[in-house]
Design an enzyme around this catalytic site. Structure first.
Site, PDB file in Angstrom:
ATOM      1  N   TYR A 138      41.334  47.047  28.141  1.00  0.00           N
ATOM      2  CA  TYR A 138      42.553  46.349  28.565  1.00  0.00           C
ATOM      3  C   TYR A 138      42.295  44.849  28.678  1.00  0.00           C
ATOM      4  O   TYR A 138      43.090  44.035  28.206  1.00  0.00           O
ATOM      5  CB  TYR A 138      43.039  46.916  29.900  1.00  0.00           C
ATOM      6  CG  TYR A 138      44.333  46.305  30.391  1.00  0.00           C
ATOM      7  CD1 TYR A 138      45.528  46.539  29.721  1.00  0.00           C
ATOM      8  CD2 TYR A 138      44.362  45.504  31.530  1.00  0.00           C
ATOM      9  CE1 TYR A 138      46.723  45.989  30.172  1.00  0.00           C
ATOM     10  CE2 TYR A 138      45.544  44.952  31.993  1.00  0.00           C
ATOM     11  CZ  TYR A 138      46.725  45.189  31.305  1.00  0.00           C
ATOM     12  OH  TYR A 138      47.908  44.641  31.747  1.00  0.00           O
ATOM     13  N   LYS A 147      44.105  41.709  26.749  1.00  0.00           N
ATOM     14  CA  LYS A 147      44.792  40.634  27.463  1.00  0.00           C
ATOM     15  C   LYS A 147      44.063  39.299  27.354  1.00  0.00           C
ATOM     16  O   LYS A 147      44.707  38.237  27.330  1.00  0.00           O
ATOM     17  CB  LYS A 147      45.011  41.033  28.926  1.00  0.00           C
ATOM     18  CG  LYS A 147      46.029  42.162  29.094  1.00  0.00           C
ATOM     19  CD  LYS A 147      47.399  41.785  28.510  1.00  0.00           C
ATOM     20  CE  LYS A 147      48.462  42.806  28.827  1.00  0.00           C
ATOM     21  NZ  LYS A 147      49.803  42.426  28.335  1.00  0.00           N
TER      22      LYS A 147
END
Length: 243
Positions: A148, A152
């Site tokens: 993740y 990001k």
């Protein structure tokens, strides 16, 4: 209600930040294109001057077709919010690689698709705003967030690059980096022990009181500043979140 016919495109508009942004912008009469895979959630809002389309942002052709359809009706896109995203937390040593690919495809490729669809026209018109929803996990590493964070951090980096390309054309490219906010996002994670640990952490800091509406209103504020004002990066968290 104010009257404002500028077209705003919001991806991931069926829940969380996306649905709250739709409500906030609709209050001031903006024309809206709402995009998500769950069209019934968007249509249930019954917002005026709004087009809802079922779109997977990783499929650039259908994404672009929806934007062009809305532009034919409402005029050129003045703002796109690349908000669609998934959060599949996991230990990189054991996590299914399919989950990595899903996050990279939606969180990075989806954002790149959205930017490319509108940026050339914005350059020609010498106006417009692109807002990419990154995360505090796009600047700070967190345990069980490896893939993740990779997605990001990617959004944060590519936003910086495109900002440099677009600033000479008077086009703003902003990065919004929320911390923990109660939305459906955590529900994407398939490892229950990680979900439990995440919730335990939120309780340990006194729960998270910031809402998706707070984030939506912050995004609207940044957009409605004069075109010459660029809040390049906004990190927004609950006051009690210390990391």
């Amino acid at each position: 209600m104010k009257t404002n016919n500028k077209l705003i495109v919001i991806t991931g508009a069926s829940s969380g930040f996306g649905i709250e942004m739709a409500k906030e912008f609709a209050k001031d009469g903006y024309s809206l294109l709402l995009l998500a895979r769950r069209i019934e959630k968007m249509e249930a809002l019954k917002l005026p001057n709004t087009m809802c389309r079922k779109v997977d942002v990783t499929h650039k052709d259908e994404f672009e077709a929806a934007v062009r359809e809305a532009e034919a009706k409402f005029g050129k896109t003045d703002l796109i919010v690349n908000n669609a995203g998934v959060m599949l937390l996991g230990d990189i040593a054991t996590q299914d690689a399919k989950e990595w690919k899903t996050m990279l495809d939606v969180n990075v490729m989806g954002v790149m698709n959205g930017m490319q669809i509108v940026m050339n026209d914005m350059k020609l018109r010498k106006t417009g705003t692109i807002i990419n929803i990154s995360s505090i996990a796009g600047v700070i590493p967190f345990d069980n967030h490896a893939a993740y964070c990779a997605s990001k951090f990617g959004v944060t980096g590519l936003t910086k690059v495109v900002r440099g390309q677009m600033s000479p054309f008077n086009v703003r490219v902003l990065s919004i980096m929320p911390g923990a906010v109660k939305t459906e996002l955590l529900g994407h994670t398939t490892d229950q022990s990680i979900i439990d640990g995440y919730n335990d952490w939120k309780e340990s800091v006194g729960a998270v009181n910031i809402t998706a509406t707070d984030v939506a209103q912050t995004i609207k504020y940044a957009y409605e500043l004069p075109q010459a004002v660029s809040l390049r990066e906004i990190m927004i968290t609950d006051t009690k979140q210390d990391a």
